[in-house]
Design an enzyme around this catalytic site. Structure first.
Site, PDB file in Angstrom:
ATOM      1  N   GLU A  15      -5.454 -69.271 -30.726  1.00 47.14           N
ATOM      2  CA  GLU A  15      -6.307 -69.393 -31.921  1.00 47.14           C
ATOM      3  C   GLU A  15      -5.549 -68.935 -33.160  1.00 47.14           C
ATOM      4  O   GLU A  15      -4.486 -68.329 -33.095  1.00 47.14           O
ATOM      5  CB  GLU A  15      -7.567 -68.533 -31.777  1.00 47.14           C
ATOM      6  CG  GLU A  15      -8.824 -69.307 -31.409  1.00 47.14           C
ATOM      7  CD  GLU A  15      -9.398 -70.111 -32.563  1.00 47.14           C
ATOM      8  OE1 GLU A  15      -8.759 -70.174 -33.628  1.00 47.14           O
ATOM      9  OE2 GLU A  15     -10.486 -70.700 -32.385  1.00 47.14           O
ATOM     10  N   ASN A 143     -16.563 -69.463 -36.885  1.00 43.68           N
ATOM     11  CA  ASN A 143     -15.243 -70.045 -36.710  1.00 43.68           C
ATOM     12  C   ASN A 143     -14.580 -70.307 -38.055  1.00 43.68           C
ATOM     13  O   ASN A 143     -14.540 -69.438 -38.906  1.00 43.68           O
ATOM     14  CB  ASN A 143     -15.327 -71.296 -35.835  1.00 43.68           C
ATOM     15  CG  ASN A 143     -14.714 -71.063 -34.463  1.00 43.68           C
ATOM     16  OD1 ASN A 143     -13.653 -70.461 -34.342  1.00 43.68           O
ATOM     17  ND2 ASN A 143     -15.379 -71.521 -33.424  1.00 43.68           N
ATOM     18  N   ASP A 191     -13.958 -76.358 -34.925  1.00 48.31           N
ATOM     19  CA  ASP A 191     -13.447 -75.018 -34.629  1.00 48.31           C
ATOM     20  C   ASP A 191     -12.736 -74.500 -35.875  1.00 48.31           C
ATOM     21  O   ASP A 191     -13.316 -74.470 -36.949  1.00 48.31           O
ATOM     22  CB  ASP A 191     -12.545 -75.086 -33.398  1.00 48.31           C
ATOM     23  CG  ASP A 191     -12.386 -73.760 -32.672  1.00 48.31           C
ATOM     24  OD1 ASP A 191     -12.350 -72.713 -33.345  1.00 48.31           O
ATOM     25  OD2 ASP A 191     -12.278 -73.756 -31.434  1.00 48.31           O
TER      26      ASP A 191
END
Length: 280
Positions: A15, A143, A191
């Site tokens: 991420e 997110n 995302d």
């Protein structure tokens, strides 16, 4: 435009790619692996730092080192690697997720419950002195967050809504939240995101196997298919900020693609903007 392999890795939940302009390196995290990774594309040098807790995001600090969004709050690593808490806010069953540094140098840090229950997450503005103000207290999976090039528009994703929203903030409050773009059913969930120099919003689609660019008016402008189903976030980097780096995940897949968990790149995808370090 075709994705290439930038960094081969096996992150469970890669991420938060972030280009560290001062160090000329890419930073990203493996949330569930509790690791902060760096990579210098010029030399190929990589580093891996373990964290004590699941780490949702890691961003450069103006004072050197990193600010990290952990399970129990916001922490600081100095240039030598020493750790201190800036804001500790432990809630059972909840962890830090994506985060972004605003134009004023504050950290906008998201949280979510491990079970992703609606209303279990937050979006909080954390100033460099540790002053924290909750901007949103009813999200599920906080997110992607990003700003338009002029700093006047905030883009935000709460993934289960399938939307990219724009937020208008006055003082320490969100006074307006509007839909900017909606992701159609079957195309995955929005995302992490980034905003390019022309105001286009690039977003990774979890379970959609693609990244998309939306023009500043919300119109779908570009779709790039990826070899992996779970891209998680994207950010511009490289010496001219023209390469789009994309983190990916292996978690939840019985037979993950060989590149799942690696960092991909779209060379010369557009023109990014230099990020602001935490603290300005």
């Amino acid at each position: 435009m075709r994705a290439e392999l930038a960094v081969r890795a096996s992150a469970e939940l890669g991420e938060g790619p972030t280009w560290d302009t001062a160090a000329r390196r890419l930073i990203w995290v493996d949330i569930l692996g509790s690791r902060v990774h760096t990579w210098d594309p010029a030399t190929g040098r990589r580093t891996v730092m373990a964290t004590e807790q699941h780490v949702g995001a890691a961003k450069p600090r103006a004072a050197g080192g990193l600010v990290v969004n952990l399970r129990d709050g916001i922490g600081l690593y100095d240039a030598g690697g020493a750790f201190t808490w800036l804001v500790r806010d432990a809630v059972p069953g909840r962890r830090g997720n994506d985060a972004a540094v605003a134009p004023d140098g504050a950290l906008w840090a998201g949280t979510m419950r491990y079970d992703e229950s609606p209303g279990g997450g937050t979006l909080t503005r954390v100033a460099p002195d540790g002053t924290a103000a909750v901007l949103l207290d009813d999200v599920a999976v906080s997110n992607g967050t990003g700003w338009s090039p002029d700093g006047t528009r905030v883009y935000y994703v709460d993934s289960p809504t399938r939307r990219i929203d724009t937020l208008r903030v006055e003082g320490q409050r969100v006074v307006e939240r509007r839909e900017f773009a909606a992701i159609e059913p079957g195309a995955g969930f929005p995302d992490g995101l980034t905003v390019d120099a022309d105001g286009g919003v690039w977003v990774a689609l979890w379970d959609g196997g693609q990244v998309r660019r939306y023009a500043s008016d919300g119109r779908l402008d570009r779709t790039v298919r990826l070899p992996v189903p779970r891209p998680t976030a994207c950010a511009f980097g490289g010496p001219d900020l023209r390469d789009l780096y994309i983190t990916t995940a292996r978690t939840g897949q019985s037979r993950p693609h060989p590149l799942a968990g690696s960092v991909l790149v779209l060379p010369d995808a557009g023109q990014g903007t230099a990020g602001i370090p935490f603290g300005g």
